[in-house]
Scaffold this motif. Structure first.
Motif, PDB file in Angstrom:
ATOM      1  N   ARG A  60       0.838  -1.220   0.000  1.00  0.00           N
ATOM      2  CA  ARG A  60       0.000   0.000   0.000  1.00  0.00           C
ATOM      3  C   ARG A  60       0.859   1.251   0.000  1.00  0.00           C
ATOM      4  O   ARG A  60       0.533   2.242  -0.659  1.00  0.00           O
ATOM      5  N   ALA A  61       1.954   1.193   0.743  1.00  0.00           N
ATOM      6  CA  ALA A  61       2.859   2.344   0.809  1.00  0.00           C
ATOM      7  C   ALA A  61       3.448   2.623  -0.582  1.00  0.00           C
ATOM      8  O   ALA A  61       3.579   3.775  -1.005  1.00  0.00           O
ATOM      9  N   LYS A  62       3.751   1.554  -1.313  1.00  0.00           N
ATOM     10  CA  LYS A  62       4.302   1.715  -2.665  1.00  0.00           C
ATOM     11  C   LYS A  62       3.267   2.378  -3.580  1.00  0.00           C
ATOM     12  O   LYS A  62       3.597   3.260  -4.383  1.00  0.00           O
ATOM     13  N   GLY A  63       2.016   1.963  -3.404  1.00  0.00           N
ATOM     14  CA  GLY A  63       0.935   2.579  -4.184  1.00  0.00           C
ATOM     15  C   GLY A  63       0.798   4.055  -3.866  1.00  0.00           C
ATOM     16  O   GLY A  63       0.669   4.895  -4.772  1.00  0.00           O
ATOM     17  N   LEU A  64       0.881   4.374  -2.591  1.00  0.00           N
ATOM     18  CA  LEU A  64       0.792   5.766  -2.144  1.00  0.00           C
ATOM     19  C   LEU A  64       1.933   6.599  -2.743  1.00  0.00           C
ATOM     20  O   LEU A  64       1.748   7.726  -3.205  1.00  0.00           O
ATOM     21  N   TYR A  65       3.118   5.978  -2.745  1.00  0.00           N
ATOM     22  CA  TYR A  65       4.298   6.646  -3.303  1.00  0.00           C
ATOM     23  C   TYR A  65       4.040   7.040  -4.763  1.00  0.00           C
ATOM     24  O   TYR A  65       4.242   8.187  -5.155  1.00  0.00           O
ATOM     25  N   HIS A  66       3.534   6.068  -5.546  1.00  0.00           N
ATOM     26  CA  HIS A  66       3.312   6.355  -6.963  1.00  0.00           C
ATOM     27  C   HIS A  66       2.170   7.343  -7.185  1.00  0.00           C
ATOM     28  O   HIS A  66       2.201   8.122  -8.143  1.00  0.00           O
ATOM     29  N   GLU A  67       1.211   7.335  -6.277  1.00  0.00           N
ATOM     30  CA  GLU A  67       0.123   8.339  -6.371  1.00  0.00           C
ATOM     31  C   GLU A  67       0.642   9.755  -6.123  1.00  0.00           C
ATOM     32  O   GLU A  67       0.114  10.721  -6.628  1.00  0.00           O
ATOM     33  N   ARG A  68       1.650   9.855  -5.264  1.00  0.00           N
ATOM     34  CA  ARG A  68       2.068  11.179  -4.801  1.00  0.00           C
ATOM     35  C   ARG A  68       3.174  11.859  -5.597  1.00  0.00           C
ATOM     36  O   ARG A  68       3.269  13.083  -5.577  1.00  0.00           O
ATOM     37  N   VAL A  69       4.018  11.053  -6.254  1.00  0.00           N
ATOM     38  CA  VAL A  69       5.239  11.649  -6.811  1.00  0.00           C
ATOM     39  C   VAL A  69       4.981  12.813  -7.771  1.00  0.00           C
ATOM     40  O   VAL A  69       5.713  13.808  -7.740  1.00  0.00           O
TER      41      VAL A  69
END
Ligand code: S3P
Length: 168
Positions: free
Chosen positions: A125-134
């Motif tokens: 989930r953290a990886k998904g959040l990372y890609h959503e935010r960059v």
């Protein structure tokens, strides 16, 4: 544009606090960390605030404290990774994006450091959040630094950039 403060943004564990402390020391500015201010003011850890009051409440605190902090000038301010996503960073802030890859971040963080971050508990989930935010980080930044190397290697790049700007 004359900037009032330097504001560091980037994903959890990218090194904002370490970079901010070092920059503030070199620039003879005050260092402020929004997460630490929230924890001190609330008398609870971030994890406790998430558990007891919920993420939305935490986000409202981030907006409140970044607004309050930026009433003053001449500070280096580290933000939590979600602050630029959920809050508006006040104008006249020189926004610097500490840009590290997700894998580098995971390697850098000790288990203790990971445990302090509720949104890092589930790595997928953290990886998904990372890609959503960059993309938002990139769009907001006045300056982006490649933070995939050791902090000592890239900190002078930020230092030189700040000296070229007019920050009070
Ligand atoms: C968060 C990042 C954390 C902290 C909270 C939520 C986020 O700060 O504010 O756990 O949403 O990315 P760091 O970026 O300093 O880890």
């Amino acid at each position: 544009m004359v900037y009032d403060n330097v504001v560091l943004i980037g994903f959890m564990g990218s090194g904002k606090t370490t970079v901010g402390k070092s920059l503030a020391r070199q620039l003879h500015k005050k260092f402020m960390d929004v997460d630490t201010i929230i924890e001190n003011e609330q008398g609870s850890s971030i994890t406790e605030i998430f558990e007891d009051k919920g993420e939305e409440y935490f986000r409202s605190l981030e907006q409140k404290y970044i607004n309050e902090l930026t009433q003053k000038k001449g500070q280096v301010i580290a933000t939590g990774g979600g602050l630029p996503i959920h809050s508006v960073i006040p104008e006249k802030s020189l926004v610097i994006y500490i840009d590290a890859d997700f894998d580098v971040i995971l390697k850098r963080l000790s288990t203790k450091e990971r445990d302090k971050r509720p949104l890092l508990q589930d790595v997928a989930r953290a990886k998904g959040l990372y890609h959503e935010r960059v993309n938002t980080y990139k769009e907001l930044a006045d300056f982006r630094v490649d933070a995939n190397q050791s902090i000592q290697t890239f900190i002078h790049v930020i230092f030189d950039y700040i000296l070229d700007q007019r920050v009070l």
